[in-house]
Enzyme design. Structure first.
Site, PDB file in Angstrom:
ATOM      1  N   SER A 168       1.103  -1.847  -0.192  1.00  0.00           N
ATOM      2  CA  SER A 168       0.052   0.510   0.105  1.00  0.00           C
ATOM      3  C   SER A 168       0.779   1.782  -0.250  1.00  0.00           C
ATOM      4  CB  SER A 168      -0.977  -0.386   1.534  1.00  0.00           C
ATOM      5  OG  SER A 168      -1.589   1.207   1.241  1.00  0.00           O
ATOM      6  N   TYR A 223      -2.518  -0.144   9.999  1.00  0.00           N
ATOM      7  CA  TYR A 223      -2.471  -0.900   8.785  1.00  0.00           C
ATOM      8  C   TYR A 223      -1.338  -0.429   7.559  1.00  0.00           C
ATOM      9  CZ  TYR A 223      -4.087  -1.349   3.642  1.00  0.00           C
ATOM     10  OH  TYR A 223      -4.528  -2.078   2.022  1.00  0.00           O
TER      11      TYR A 223
END
Length: 335
Positions: A143, A168
């Site tokens: 990501s 995350y």
């Protein structure tokens, strides 16, 4: 043609990728736990696009056969190593494309344990299964969030990313390190892709494209964080899928590779909102708010390496991409 496992097949990218791989003649096996992080009806709707019946897909560990494509689906958790092992043994996959994860920067602040189980334990299970059953090619989702609040733009994979500002992001950075270890120790060819703000038809409801469109159509104010002083490298889903397909079609250059995959043309948030207004024909009401914890000021992908090594070439303009999403939203929600 190859036998390819796609985890996260009921997800946004996973559905589009499964369709594309099946169209090329590959035998695709989808894997997803269909959790309720967001509306499960959307996930079942995506599976329906792949020819999978909802009533069958609701049952854990049941083999579901597509009515239209060379596609099978299993509902299961990544943490279930016993079931994952049985699946790898049964299919002897040629390639694994691991897109499943507990998504969401903000949700990781509220539910950290979900990220440890899915993104860390789950990824370890995928790596171990690839090692045990001699899968040579693993492509996995990282990501753009790993860059944190870096001001060194455009973001390059050569940058230091040791300062994540959300759990995350930390789990995605951990995945990259775990993949490196398995590539080094066991010769598994791993490619990590740092996705940059993917949008398009069937997109996630927690992402800006969906949130803004949904708010406008339902006469709710759009929440604009950091008072609109944000920019994102919005990347249309077709560009993402074509990029992944190039990675599938070409032999990896090195055992361990890491790439940004984005549009490489950041858009100011207020300009993005104006595009949504133009495509909907409606005027947005804006609720200007301060920055959210865990969020970042900007994203901007340097995709030079991916272009050079795999001829990746994003081309979708923001106005056309937004228009396509709004058309899908009108159709799906009968607006």
């Amino acid at each position: 043609m190859e036998k390819i496992l796609v985890t996260g097949a009921a997800g946004f990218i996973g559905m589009h990728l499964s369709q594309a791989l099946c169209a090329l003649g590959h035998h695709v096996i989808g894997y997803d736990n269909i959790n309720d992080y967001y509306d499960v009806n959307l996930k079942y709707g995506r599976l329906n696009q792949l020819g999978i019946d909802r009533a069958e897909a609701q049952i854990f560990q049941q083999k579901c056969t597509s009515k239209a494509l060379n596609f099978h689906f299993y509902r299961a958790n990544l943490e279930d190593l016993e079931f994952m092992t049985s699946l790898f043994e049964a299919y002897q996959f040629d390639r694994v494309i691991h897109l499943a994860a507990q998504a969401g920067v903000r949700y990781s602040i509220e539910n950290p344990h979900a990220y440890g189980q899915s993104n860390l334990v789950g990824f370890l299970n995928v790596l171990e299964s690839c090692r045990t059953f001699k899968v040579k090619h693993l492509l996995y989702a990282s990501s753009s969030s790993v860059y944190g609040n870096s001001t060194d733009v455009p973001f390059s994979t050569q940058q230091n990313v040791d300062l994540p500002i959300s759990l995350y992001a930390a789990t995605k950075k951990s995945n990259e390190l775990m993949a490196h270890a398995y590539s080094h120790l066991y010769g598994i060819q791993t490619i990590g892709l740092r996705f940059f703000t993917v949008y398009g038809p069937w997109g996630r409801p927690d992402m800006a494209m969906f949130l803004f469109t949904d708010a406008i159509f339902n006469q709710r104010p759009i929440k604009v964080f950091n008072h609109g002083d944000l920019s994102r490298d919005f990347t249309y889903i077709d560009d993402i899928i074509q990029g992944i397909l190039r990675l599938v079609e070409k032999e990896p250059i090195n055992h361990y590779e890491l790439y940004n995959i984005g549009n490489s043309k950041p858009v100011q948030l207020m300009d993005f909102i104006r595009e949504v207004e133009h495509s909907t024909g409606l005027k947005a009401t804006l609720e200007m708010l301060p920055m959210q914890p865990g969020d970042v000021n900007q994203t901007w992908a340097d995709v030079h390496d991916l272009m050079e090594n795999y001829e990746y070439q994003p081309h979708y303009p923001i106005d056309k991409g937004v228009e396509n999403f709004v058309q899908w939203y009108r159709s799906y929600y009968k607006k």
